[in-house]
Write a protein that holds these residues in place. Structure first.
Motif, PDB file in Angstrom:
ATOM      1  N   PHE A  46       0.845  -1.179   0.000  1.00  7.29           N
ATOM      2  CA  PHE A  46       0.000   0.000   0.000  1.00  7.29           C
ATOM      3  C   PHE A  46       0.889   1.240   0.000  1.00  7.29           C
ATOM      4  O   PHE A  46       1.892   1.249   0.707  1.00  7.29           O
ATOM      5  CB  PHE A  46      -0.885  -0.013   1.264  1.00  7.29           C
ATOM      6  CG  PHE A  46      -1.737   1.205   1.410  1.00  7.29           C
ATOM      7  CD1 PHE A  46      -2.956   1.291   0.768  1.00  7.29           C
ATOM      8  CD2 PHE A  46      -1.308   2.275   2.182  1.00  7.29           C
ATOM      9  CE1 PHE A  46      -3.738   2.423   0.899  1.00  7.29           C
ATOM     10  CE2 PHE A  46      -2.087   3.412   2.316  1.00  7.29           C
ATOM     11  CZ  PHE A  46      -3.300   3.481   1.665  1.00  7.29           C
ATOM     12  N   PRO A  47       0.600   2.239  -0.776  1.00 11.24           N
ATOM     13  CA  PRO A  47      -0.589   2.520  -1.573  1.00 11.24           C
ATOM     14  C   PRO A  47      -0.415   2.304  -3.082  1.00 11.24           C
ATOM     15  O   PRO A  47      -1.106   2.942  -3.869  1.00 11.24           O
ATOM     16  CB  PRO A  47      -0.845   3.980  -1.265  1.00 11.24           C
ATOM     17  CG  PRO A  47       0.539   4.570  -1.183  1.00 11.24           C
ATOM     18  CD  PRO A  47       1.383   3.476  -0.554  1.00 11.24           C
ATOM     19  N   TYR A  48       0.514   1.421  -3.501  1.00 12.50           N
ATOM     20  CA  TYR A  48       0.775   1.257  -4.937  1.00 12.50           C
ATOM     21  C   TYR A  48      -0.497   1.031  -5.752  1.00 12.50           C
ATOM     22  O   TYR A  48      -0.725   1.699  -6.764  1.00 12.50           O
ATOM     23  CB  TYR A  48       1.738   0.091  -5.190  1.00 12.50           C
ATOM     24  CG  TYR A  48       3.191   0.481  -5.108  1.00 12.50           C
ATOM     25  CD1 TYR A  48       3.870   0.947  -6.227  1.00 12.50           C
ATOM     26  CD2 TYR A  48       3.886   0.372  -3.905  1.00 12.50           C
ATOM     27  CE1 TYR A  48       5.204   1.295  -6.153  1.00 12.50           C
ATOM     28  CE2 TYR A  48       5.223   0.723  -3.822  1.00 12.50           C
ATOM     29  CZ  TYR A  48       5.878   1.178  -4.951  1.00 12.50           C
ATOM     30  OH  TYR A  48       7.186   1.529  -4.877  1.00 12.50           O
ATOM     31  N   ALA A  49      -1.324   0.056  -5.362  1.00 15.27           N
ATOM     32  CA  ALA A  49      -2.503  -0.294  -6.167  1.00 15.27           C
ATOM     33  C   ALA A  49      -3.449   0.896  -6.316  1.00 15.27           C
ATOM     34  O   ALA A  49      -3.912   1.201  -7.423  1.00 15.27           O
ATOM     35  CB  ALA A  49      -3.225  -1.478  -5.531  1.00 15.27           C
ATOM     36  N   ILE A  50      -3.715   1.570  -5.223  1.00 14.53           N
ATOM     37  CA  ILE A  50      -4.635   2.705  -5.264  1.00 14.53           C
ATOM     38  C   ILE A  50      -4.022   3.853  -6.070  1.00 14.53           C
ATOM     39  O   ILE A  50      -4.704   4.490  -6.877  1.00 14.53           O
ATOM     40  CB  ILE A  50      -5.014   3.143  -3.837  1.00 14.53           C
ATOM     41  CG1 ILE A  50      -5.845   2.042  -3.191  1.00 14.53           C
ATOM     42  CG2 ILE A  50      -5.752   4.469  -3.840  1.00 14.53           C
ATOM     43  CD1 ILE A  50      -6.096   2.209  -1.723  1.00 14.53           C
ATOM     44  N   ASN A  51      -2.732   4.092  -5.879  1.00 19.59           N
ATOM     45  CA  ASN A  51      -2.065   5.141  -6.658  1.00 19.59           C
ATOM     46  C   ASN A  51      -2.098   4.819  -8.153  1.00 19.59           C
ATOM     47  O   ASN A  51      -2.324   5.714  -8.982  1.00 19.59           O
ATOM     48  CB  ASN A  51      -0.624   5.325  -6.195  1.00 19.59           C
ATOM     49  CG  ASN A  51      -0.526   6.051  -4.870  1.00 19.59           C
ATOM     50  OD1 ASN A  51      -1.482   6.664  -4.405  1.00 19.59           O
ATOM     51  ND2 ASN A  51       0.640   5.966  -4.253  1.00 19.59           N
ATOM     52  N   ASP A  52      -1.880   3.539  -8.504  1.00 18.54           N
ATOM     53  CA  ASP A  52      -1.929   3.145  -9.908  1.00 18.54           C
ATOM     54  C   ASP A  52      -3.307   3.476 -10.500  1.00 18.54           C
ATOM     55  O   ASP A  52      -3.410   4.041 -11.599  1.00 18.54           O
ATOM     56  CB  ASP A  52      -1.654   1.651 -10.077  1.00 18.54           C
ATOM     57  CG  ASP A  52      -0.191   1.293  -9.868  1.00 18.54           C
ATOM     58  OD1 ASP A  52       0.665   2.195  -9.749  1.00 18.54           O
ATOM     59  OD2 ASP A  52       0.096   0.078  -9.820  1.00 18.54           O
ATOM     60  N   CYS A  53      -4.359   3.131  -9.788  1.00 19.31           N
ATOM     61  CA  CYS A  53      -5.727   3.395 -10.271  1.00 19.31           C
ATOM     62  C   CYS A  53      -5.974   4.902 -10.404  1.00 19.31           C
ATOM     63  O   CYS A  53      -6.528   5.356 -11.416  1.00 19.31           O
ATOM     64  CB  CYS A  53      -6.755   2.761  -9.344  1.00 19.31           C
ATOM     65  SG  CYS A  53      -6.712   0.957  -9.378  1.00 19.31           S
ATOM     66  N   PHE A  54      -5.557   5.654  -9.423  1.00 18.47           N
ATOM     67  CA  PHE A  54      -5.770   7.111  -9.470  1.00 18.47           C
ATOM     68  C   PHE A  54      -4.968   7.735 -10.611  1.00 18.47           C
ATOM     69  O   PHE A  54      -5.462   8.611 -11.326  1.00 18.47           O
ATOM     70  CB  PHE A  54      -5.411   7.749  -8.133  1.00 18.47           C
ATOM     71  CG  PHE A  54      -5.720   9.216  -8.089  1.00 18.47           C
ATOM     72  CD1 PHE A  54      -7.037   9.652  -8.075  1.00 18.47           C
ATOM     73  CD2 PHE A  54      -4.713  10.156  -8.058  1.00 18.47           C
ATOM     74  CE1 PHE A  54      -7.334  11.016  -8.046  1.00 18.47           C
ATOM     75  CE2 PHE A  54      -4.998  11.509  -8.026  1.00 18.47           C
ATOM     76  CZ  PHE A  54      -6.317  11.938  -8.027  1.00 18.47           C
ATOM     77  N   ASP A  55      -3.728   7.259 -10.802  1.00 17.46           N
ATOM     78  CA  ASP A  55      -2.904   7.810 -11.878  1.00 17.46           C
ATOM     79  C   ASP A  55      -3.520   7.507 -13.249  1.00 17.46           C
ATOM     80  O   ASP A  55      -3.458   8.353 -14.152  1.00 17.46           O
ATOM     81  CB  ASP A  55      -1.473   7.258 -11.790  1.00 17.46           C
ATOM     82  CG  ASP A  55      -0.727   7.779 -10.576  1.00 17.46           C
ATOM     83  OD1 ASP A  55      -1.210   8.738  -9.929  1.00 17.46           O
ATOM     84  OD2 ASP A  55       0.354   7.224 -10.261  1.00 17.46           O
ATOM     85  N   VAL A  56      -4.103   6.332 -13.414  1.00 16.34           N
ATOM     86  CA  VAL A  56      -4.777   6.010 -14.678  1.00 16.34           C
ATOM     87  C   VAL A  56      -5.986   6.909 -14.861  1.00 16.34           C
ATOM     88  O   VAL A  56      -6.244   7.385 -15.963  1.00 16.34           O
ATOM     89  CB  VAL A  56      -5.150   4.515 -14.740  1.00 16.34           C
ATOM     90  CG1 VAL A  56      -6.087   4.230 -15.909  1.00 16.34           C
ATOM     91  CG2 VAL A  56      -3.893   3.657 -14.851  1.00 16.34           C
ATOM     92  N   LEU A  57      -6.718   7.178 -13.799  1.00 13.14           N
ATOM     93  CA  LEU A  57      -7.861   8.079 -13.892  1.00 13.14           C
ATOM     94  C   LEU A  57      -7.414   9.459 -14.377  1.00 13.14           C
ATOM     95  O   LEU A  57      -8.020  10.050 -15.256  1.00 13.14           O
ATOM     96  CB  LEU A  57      -8.562   8.202 -12.538  1.00 13.14           C
ATOM     97  CG  LEU A  57      -9.733   9.193 -12.473  1.00 13.14           C
ATOM     98  CD1 LEU A  57     -10.858   8.759 -13.384  1.00 13.14           C
ATOM     99  CD2 LEU A  57     -10.218   9.328 -11.031  1.00 13.14           C
ATOM    100  N   LYS A  58      -6.308   9.973 -13.810  1.00 10.67           N
ATOM    101  CA  LYS A  58      -5.805  11.284 -14.229  1.00 10.67           C
ATOM    102  C   LYS A  58      -5.269  11.263 -15.653  1.00 10.67           C
ATOM    103  O   LYS A  58      -5.358  12.241 -16.372  1.00 10.67           O
ATOM    104  CB  LYS A  58      -4.712  11.761 -13.267  1.00 10.67           C
ATOM    105  CG  LYS A  58      -5.225  12.091 -11.883  1.00 10.67           C
ATOM    106  CD  LYS A  58      -4.188  12.780 -11.007  1.00 10.67           C
ATOM    107  CE  LYS A  58      -2.866  12.098 -10.986  1.00 10.67           C
ATOM    108  NZ  LYS A  58      -1.891  12.712 -10.085  1.00 10.67           N
ATOM    109  N   TRP A  59      -4.701  10.153 -16.067  1.00  9.93           N
ATOM    110  CA  TRP A  59      -4.112   9.998 -17.395  1.00  9.93           C
ATOM    111  C   TRP A  59      -5.185  10.176 -18.445  1.00  9.93           C
ATOM    112  O   TRP A  59      -5.088  10.867 -19.400  1.00  9.93           O
ATOM    113  CB  TRP A  59      -3.456   8.624 -17.509  1.00  9.93           C
ATOM    114  CG  TRP A  59      -2.983   8.278 -18.870  1.00  9.93           C
ATOM    115  CD1 TRP A  59      -1.845   8.725 -19.488  1.00  9.93           C
ATOM    116  CD2 TRP A  59      -3.601   7.384 -19.805  1.00  9.93           C
ATOM    117  NE1 TRP A  59      -1.726   8.151 -20.728  1.00  9.93           N
ATOM    118  CE2 TRP A  59      -2.806   7.329 -20.957  1.00  9.93           C
ATOM    119  CE3 TRP A  59      -4.756   6.615 -19.773  1.00  9.93           C
ATOM    120  CZ2 TRP A  59      -3.104   6.547 -22.047  1.00  9.93           C
ATOM    121  CZ3 TRP A  59      -5.068   5.839 -20.848  1.00  9.93           C
ATOM    122  CH2 TRP A  59      -4.247   5.811 -21.979  1.00  9.93           C
TER     123      TRP A  59
END
Length: 161
Positions: A148-161
Motif C-alpha cells: 500500500f498505496p501502490y494499487a490505489i495510486n496506480d488506479c488514481f494515476d490512470v484516472l488522471k491519465w
C-alpha cells in the motif's frame, strides 16, 4: 489476531424485509457442497499458486455477453503512473462510441492481492455494451510485492491519465 466478541444482544438473523435475500437459491443448492469443497482447496494453496490460478482461469462469460468485434471493442495498452512505470490497462468501448460517453474506471476484484482484467470481464463487456460508456480496467500492481498505496495510486494515476 483480532477477536470479535458478540455483546449477546446482536442478532445475525436477516430482517424480515430482506430475509429472502439470505435464502440459498434452489438451483444452486445441489452445487453448494462441491463449490464449497473447491473453494476450500483454493484457500489452502500457497500464495504464488493462488495468484497463478486467478491469472490462468478463463473468464466466465454468459451466453448473452457482448462479443468483441460485434458489439464492443477491447484494446489492451499501457498507461504511465507516478513512478514512471507503464502498467497495463484494458479499454472496453462500444463499436460506435457516442460523444460525451461516461468513463467507468474499474479496479478488478481480488483485494489488491490477486486478479486481473478477466475477473470482471463479463461486467466490463456489459457496461461497455450499453453504448454510452467506456470502461477502463486497471491492471494495478498487487501486494505483497507492491505494498500500500501502490494499487490505489496506480488506479488514481490512470484516472488522471
Amino acid at each position: 489476531m483480532v477477536n470479535l466478541k458478540s455483546s449477546g444482544s446482536a442478532s445475525a438473523e436477516p430482517k424480515p424485509q430482506y430475509g429472502h435475500l439470505s435464502e440459498i437459491d434452489p438451483e444452486f443448492e445441489p452445487l453448494r457442497e462441491a463449490t464449497d469443497a473447491q473453494f476450500a482447496q483454493l484457500w489452502q494453496m500457497p500464495m504464488d499458486e493462488f495468484k497463478m490460478a486467478w491469472l490462468t482461469t478463463p473468464p466466465a462469460l454468459p451466453p448473452n455477453c457482448p462479443v468483441p468485434g460485434k458489439h464492443i471493442e477491447i484494446v489492451d495498452q499501457k498507461a504511465p503512473v507516478r513512478d514512471g512505470t507503464q502498467i497495463g490497462i484494458r479499454i472496453y468501448r462500444p463499436i460506435k462510441p457516442q460523444s460525451g460517453s461516461a468513463l467507468y474506471l474499474k479496479a478488478h476484484g481480488g483485494g489488491w492481492v490477486v486478479g486481473s482484467h478477466e475477473v470482471e470481464e463479463a461486467e466490463n463487456r456489459f457496461v461497455a455494451g450499453m453504448g454510452n460508456v467506456v470502461v477502463v480496467s486497471v491492471d494495478y500492481r498487487m501486494a505483497p510485492e507492491y505494498k500500500f498505496p501502490y494499487a490505489i495510486n496506480d488506479c488514481f494515476d490512470v484516472l488522471k491519465w
